[in-house]
Design a protein around this motif. Sequence first.
Motif, PDB file in Angstrom:
ATOM      1  N   LEU A  16       3.583 -10.528 -11.021  1.00 60.06           N
ATOM      2  CA  LEU A  16       4.434  -9.519 -10.391  1.00 60.06           C
ATOM      3  C   LEU A  16       3.867  -9.123  -9.039  1.00 60.06           C
ATOM      4  O   LEU A  16       2.681  -9.313  -8.754  1.00 60.06           O
ATOM      5  CB  LEU A  16       4.509  -8.272 -11.281  1.00 60.06           C
ATOM      6  CG  LEU A  16       5.233  -8.418 -12.617  1.00 60.06           C
ATOM      7  CD1 LEU A  16       4.949  -7.206 -13.495  1.00 60.06           C
ATOM      8  CD2 LEU A  16       6.731  -8.569 -12.408  1.00 60.06           C
ATOM      9  N   ASN A  17       4.714  -8.538  -8.200  1.00 59.49           N
ATOM     10  CA  ASN A  17       4.242  -7.927  -6.966  1.00 59.49           C
ATOM     11  C   ASN A  17       3.215  -6.854  -7.302  1.00 59.49           C
ATOM     12  O   ASN A  17       3.327  -6.168  -8.319  1.00 59.49           O
ATOM     13  CB  ASN A  17       5.440  -7.324  -6.225  1.00 59.49           C
ATOM     14  CG  ASN A  17       5.053  -6.572  -4.985  1.00 59.49           C
ATOM     15  OD1 ASN A  17       4.682  -5.407  -5.061  1.00 59.49           O
ATOM     16  ND2 ASN A  17       5.134  -7.223  -3.853  1.00 59.49           N
ATOM     17  N   ALA A  18       2.207  -6.700  -6.457  1.00 65.65           N
ATOM     18  CA  ALA A  18       1.115  -5.757  -6.722  1.00 65.65           C
ATOM     19  C   ALA A  18       1.626  -4.335  -6.921  1.00 65.65           C
ATOM     20  O   ALA A  18       1.143  -3.614  -7.816  1.00 65.65           O
ATOM     21  CB  ALA A  18       0.096  -5.800  -5.586  1.00 65.65           C
TER      22      ALA A  18
ATOM     23  N   ALA B  69       6.849   3.052   4.206  1.00 63.83           N
ATOM     24  CA  ALA B  69       6.994   2.483   2.864  1.00 63.83           C
ATOM     25  C   ALA B  69       6.749   3.513   1.767  1.00 63.83           C
ATOM     26  O   ALA B  69       7.294   3.404   0.664  1.00 63.83           O
ATOM     27  CB  ALA B  69       6.046   1.301   2.691  1.00 63.83           C
ATOM     28  N   SER B  70       5.934   4.511   2.061  1.00 63.69           N
ATOM     29  CA  SER B  70       5.647   5.555   1.066  1.00 63.69           C
ATOM     30  C   SER B  70       6.670   6.680   1.104  1.00 63.69           C
ATOM     31  O   SER B  70       6.575   7.629   0.316  1.00 63.69           O
ATOM     32  CB  SER B  70       4.249   6.141   1.289  1.00 63.69           C
ATOM     33  OG  SER B  70       4.226   7.015   2.410  1.00 63.69           O
TER      34      SER B  70
ATOM     35  N   LEU C 157       0.839  -1.204   0.000  1.00 61.54           N
ATOM     36  CA  LEU C 157       0.000   0.000   0.000  1.00 61.54           C
ATOM     37  C   LEU C 157       0.872   1.250   0.000  1.00 61.54           C
ATOM     38  O   LEU C 157       0.647   2.183  -0.779  1.00 61.54           O
ATOM     39  CB  LEU C 157      -0.943   0.004   1.196  1.00 61.54           C
ATOM     40  CG  LEU C 157      -1.837   1.241   1.362  1.00 61.54           C
ATOM     41  CD1 LEU C 157      -2.680   1.485   0.119  1.00 61.54           C
ATOM     42  CD2 LEU C 157      -2.731   1.097   2.596  1.00 61.54           C
ATOM     43  N   GLY C 158       1.882   1.267   0.861  1.00 64.38           N
ATOM     44  CA  GLY C 158       2.781   2.418   0.929  1.00 64.38           C
ATOM     45  C   GLY C 158       3.537   2.644  -0.369  1.00 64.38           C
ATOM     46  O   GLY C 158       3.675   3.780  -0.843  1.00 64.38           O
ATOM     47  N   ALA C 159       4.027   1.550  -0.968  1.00 66.31           N
ATOM     48  CA  ALA C 159       4.770   1.664  -2.223  1.00 66.31           C
ATOM     49  C   ALA C 159       3.884   2.183  -3.350  1.00 66.31           C
ATOM     50  O   ALA C 159       4.308   3.009  -4.168  1.00 66.31           O
ATOM     51  CB  ALA C 159       5.368   0.305  -2.595  1.00 66.31           C
ATOM     52  N   ILE C 160       2.647   1.710  -3.399  1.00 62.31           N
ATOM     53  CA  ILE C 160       1.715   2.174  -4.439  1.00 62.31           C
ATOM     54  C   ILE C 160       1.389   3.648  -4.247  1.00 62.31           C
ATOM     55  O   ILE C 160       1.351   4.424  -5.212  1.00 62.31           O
ATOM     56  CB  ILE C 160       0.433   1.314  -4.437  1.00 62.31           C
ATOM     57  CG1 ILE C 160       0.750  -0.111  -4.897  1.00 62.31           C
ATOM     58  CG2 ILE C 160      -0.633   1.941  -5.348  1.00 62.31           C
ATOM     59  CD1 ILE C 160      -0.381  -1.101  -4.686  1.00 62.31           C
ATOM     60  N   ILE C 161       1.154   4.045  -3.003  1.00 59.17           N
ATOM     61  CA  ILE C 161       0.866   5.461  -2.726  1.00 59.17           C
ATOM     62  C   ILE C 161       2.053   6.335  -3.130  1.00 59.17           C
ATOM     63  O   ILE C 161       1.875   7.425  -3.689  1.00 59.17           O
ATOM     64  CB  ILE C 161       0.517   5.650  -1.238  1.00 59.17           C
ATOM     65  CG1 ILE C 161      -0.878   5.060  -0.952  1.00 59.17           C
ATOM     66  CG2 ILE C 161       0.561   7.130  -0.842  1.00 59.17           C
ATOM     67  CD1 ILE C 161      -1.255   5.050   0.510  1.00 59.17           C
ATOM     68  N   ARG C 162       3.249   5.855  -2.891  1.00 64.65           N
ATOM     69  CA  ARG C 162       4.449   6.613  -3.287  1.00 64.65           C
ATOM     70  C   ARG C 162       4.487   6.811  -4.797  1.00 64.65           C
ATOM     71  O   ARG C 162       4.750   7.911  -5.292  1.00 64.65           O
ATOM     72  CB  ARG C 162       5.707   5.882  -2.810  1.00 64.65           C
ATOM     73  CG  ARG C 162       7.011   6.625  -3.109  1.00 64.65           C
ATOM     74  CD  ARG C 162       8.194   5.909  -2.500  1.00 64.65           C
ATOM     75  NE  ARG C 162       9.432   6.657  -2.685  1.00 64.65           N
ATOM     76  CZ  ARG C 162      10.593   6.301  -2.167  1.00 64.65           C
ATOM     77  NH1 ARG C 162      10.680   5.208  -1.415  1.00 64.65           N
ATOM     78  NH2 ARG C 162      11.676   7.027  -2.377  1.00 64.65           N
TER      79      ARG C 162
END
Length: 249
Positions: free
Chosen positions: A226-228, A142-143, A110-115
Amino acid sequence: MEELYVVGRNPVLELLKTEKQIDKIYILKGDLKGSIKKIIGVAKDKGIIIQEVDKRKLDEISEGEVHQGVAAFVTGFEYSTLEDILKKAESLNEAPFVVILDEIEDPHNLGAIIRTCECAGVHGVIIPKRRSARVNQTVYKASAGAVNHVLVSNVTNISNTIETLKEKGLWIYGADLKGENYYYNESLKGAIGLVIGNEGKGISRLVSEKCDVLIKIPMFGNVSSLNASTSAAILIYEVVRQKDEKKKS
């Protein structure tokens, strides 16, 4: 709003750039160099309480996350509404671009996607209230603090929200290995909603049926998916590429 800690130097610095209520900042005793010194200076200017603590206290606060000698205690994360997200796009005179997360459970994802969304200029992220990671200190970390600058809406029902977005003129694309077309062969221009599914199960059947088009990423290796957050980044930046291409034409 839930109480939470934001840990790590960059996430705390990004938090300090916002108007969010910070109740206290904890600093590792004796660690007053580099970016910690900058954090202390900004916190003092804002009148935020600063407390020096030992490493054990910060380890306890961070719950396993790398704290880098600093943690901020905040009242909680304030979620936005769907209307807030659409108004943001309107205020920028841009076609709405939203990312819809269907039961993403890992807060690191979630943090990576938000970033990625923040970097790519996505107008908002939509998550369900149930069976989904929520914004917590892991997501902040993570973001890299990007969560402070992205509108995140948590909704009761993803399928109903998609229907609302379609009524507002958005075309909804779902990332699915069973997709009709590879993502780069699809026109991803205009008002877009991009759906990313659960790490293991992918997009749920009901949500999949609500999508206008299912698109896929080509896979040539032995691993089938792949990773989400990686999938999200690829598709988000394809939307950006096509949008930029349209501006130049």
